[in-house]
Design an enzyme around this catalytic site. Structure first.
Site, short mmCIF file in Angstrom:
data_model
loop_
_atom_site.label_atom_id
_atom_site.label_comp_id
_atom_site.label_asym_id
_atom_site.label_seq_id
_atom_site.Cartn_x
_atom_site.Cartn_y
_atom_site.Cartn_z
N CYS A 27 1.81 11.32 -9.47
CA CYS A 27 1.42 11.03 -8.09
C CYS A 27 0.73 12.22 -7.44
O CYS A 27 -0.35 12.09 -6.85
CB CYS A 27 2.65 10.63 -7.28
N ILE A 65 -5.34 0.16 -8.70
CA ILE A 65 -5.97 1.39 -9.19
C ILE A 65 -7.43 1.14 -9.52
O ILE A 65 -8.32 1.90 -9.11
CB ILE A 65 -5.21 1.95 -10.40
N GLY A 69 6.09 17.26 -9.26
CA GLY A 69 5.18 16.43 -8.49
C GLY A 69 4.65 15.27 -9.31
O GLY A 69 4.32 14.22 -8.78
N HIS A 71 -3.16 -1.85 23.46
CA HIS A 71 -4.50 -2.45 23.55
C HIS A 71 -5.50 -1.37 23.93
O HIS A 71 -5.25 -0.59 24.85
CB HIS A 71 -4.51 -3.55 24.61
N GLU A 101 11.38 19.68 -16.33
CA GLU A 101 10.03 19.13 -16.24
C GLU A 101 9.12 19.88 -17.20
O GLU A 101 9.03 21.10 -17.14
CB GLU A 101 9.49 19.26 -14.81
N ARG A 161 0.03 0.78 -16.65
CA ARG A 161 0.70 1.98 -17.13
C ARG A 161 1.89 1.60 -17.98
O ARG A 161 2.44 0.51 -17.85
CB ARG A 161 1.14 2.87 -15.94
#
Length: 480
Positions: free
Chosen positions: A54, A194, A51, A457, A46, A282
């Site tokens: 998001c 978005i 993460g 209810h 990464e 995107r």
């Protein structure tokens, strides 16, 4: 014993692993966690923060801010509807931002901790494919994957031609919440989920908001009645909505922007705002990924298309794709990418698992009012040749809907004397009500099956239960 991540290998050294995951967003880290839990060795590359969008720029920070917006709206409702003499002095923007950032940071630490505990080796750096099952990671060296490579590099916001985001006057959905301060006016371009969420947030915070959508209605992928109720609710809150409209020209003028909009009525209007927020979709991120070296190509919109959707495996054996790199029917939603990650990890571990049921993936817009849906719209069901029966019930048909006093509806689309094809909700808190309908659609339930289950209810979910009762010929408060 807890295992920890490591990036202490010498640069350029050859490393082997079972699974190499490129991209640490929701699709990537879910793949890594599940694969590690199944006993596979995993390297996760990464170049930014695990993460992904998001956690750091999308789902989590935006929903934190929308919760704050809901609190602001609640003060007005308390005063105007319930006689609670509450007032709003101001919004302490730095404090609000600090709370949001703390939520993001704690989630980030949680993901990192899970990866470390699972024994996933997280490597910070850009990865470029060098072959079908190998990639070179910047500052680390080449990694060879025995079982397979998983592409999970995500997406970035699309921009309008000629537009350049400056993070202050012109912003994308990625940086909108991190732009300085609260603007007094906002022009939002894009009426999908978005754009609608950002329009809703800024209106709650007191901004004058204009929302422009090129399609004939907002959230055009949703049922037409949901779109109609959503639009009515946003207009009631003072948001100017222009559908069937397009930007003809924009210019940065001083501390704001000025835009000329061709409306759906055929004329033009000029909109001046402190901020232009572009939310027109995107696009997949594949630059620098080295797809050609692995024998891969993309479709016309930059997606990597699986040859086998049941395994999310490309035409190159051993290379799988999850998340926003996938074209439709994958919806580009974080919760869908979690399911895709589980599927790919289990496939690489040699397990037989069911493919992702994209028809049963819920879709939510966290605006005020909210929308939530799963399955086919009425139009989609009819276009697919189904003989359908439809039941629509206002949320105010049940007592809790009257308590909330914000309108809304439940719409169920079913085969005549058959299974439920879709459920569509609009109104307060419906994001928390869609899980039941996901099971109904995913398990091919019929209205009579659902009608046998008792809803508490008083709750808003009673309206969902009543809609199914009516379709089953047992309605108490509604005849069909």
């Amino acid at each position: 014993m807890t295992r920890t991540t490591s990036t202490e290998q010498p640069a350029g050294a050859e490393n082997t692993t079972d699974v190499l995951v490129i991209g640490g967003g929701t699709g990537g880290y879910s793949t890594a966690l599940r694969a590690a839990a199944l006993g596979l060795r995993v390297v996760l590359a990464e170049r930014d923060l695990v993460g992904g969008t998001c956690l750091h720029r999308g789902c989590i920070p935006s929903k934190a801010m929308l919760h704050a917006a809901e609190l602001v709206d609640g003060i007005a409702e308390a005063r105007e509807r319930w006689g609670v003499k509450a007032t709003l002095d101001s919004v302490d923007w730095p404090s609000l931002v600090a709370t949001r950032d703390d939520i993001v940071a704690r989630n980030h630490r949680g993901v990192e901790g899970h990866l470390a505990q699972a024994g996933v080796r997280v490597v910070r750096g850009s990865a470029e494919l060098t072959g079908p099952r190998s990639a070179r990671i910047e500052g680390y060296g080449e990694v060879l994957a025995g079982r397979g490579v998983v592409l999970a590099t995500g997406s970035r916001p699309r921009m309008l031609p000629g537009q350049v985001a400056d993070g202050r006057r012109v912003v994308t959905s990625d940086d909108a919440l991190y732009a300085p301060g609260l603007p007094g006016s906002v022009l939002v371009v894009g009426g999908g989920a978005i754009g609608v969420e950002y329009a809703s947030f800024h209106r709650s915070m007191g901004a004058d908001v204009t929302l422009v959508e090129a399609a004939e209605r907002l959230v055009p992928l949703e049922d037409v009645e949901v779109s109609r109720h959503l639009t009515r609710g946003l207009k009631k809150r003072g948001i100017r909505v222009e559908t069937g409209a397009r930007l003809l020209e924009t210019a940065v003028v001083g501390d704001g922007v000025r835009a000329v909009v061709r409306t759906g009525r055929g004329g033009t209007v000029t909109v001046a705002a402190e901020r232009l927020l572009v939310a027109v979709g995107r696009e997949p991120v594949t630059d620098g990924l080295g797809l050609a070296a692995a024998g891969l190509t993309t479709d016309g919109r930059g997606h990597v298309v699986p040859a086998d959707w049941s395994r999310l495996e490309t035409a190159v054996p051993g290379i799988h794709v999850v998340g926003d790199l996938l074209p439709p029917p994958s919806p580009g939603l974080a919760h869908a990418s979690f399911a895709e990650g589980l599927l790919v990890a289990e496939t690489l571990a040699g397990l037989r698992t069911a493919p992702v049921d994209y028809a049963a993936v819920p879709r939510v817009t966290y605006s005020s009012p909210q929308t939530a849906a799963v399955g086919l719209t009425e139009a989609q069901a009819r276009d697919a040749g189904h003989d359908v029966v439809v039941n629509t019930l206002p949320l105010t048909a049940v007592a809790k809907g009257m308590v909330h006093g914000r309108g809304g509806l439940v719409k169920v689309v079913a085969e005549r004397a058959g299974r439920v094809l879709g459920v569509h909700l609009v109104g307060p808190h419906v994001s928390e009500m869609i899980a039941e309908s996901q099971l109904v659609v995913g398990w091919d339930a019929e209205p009579a099956d659902v009608a046998n289950h008792i809803h508490a209810h008083p709750t808003l979910s009673e309206a969902v239960g009543e809609a199914f009762l009516t379709l089953a010929g047992r309605g108490l408060h509604q005849q069909h």
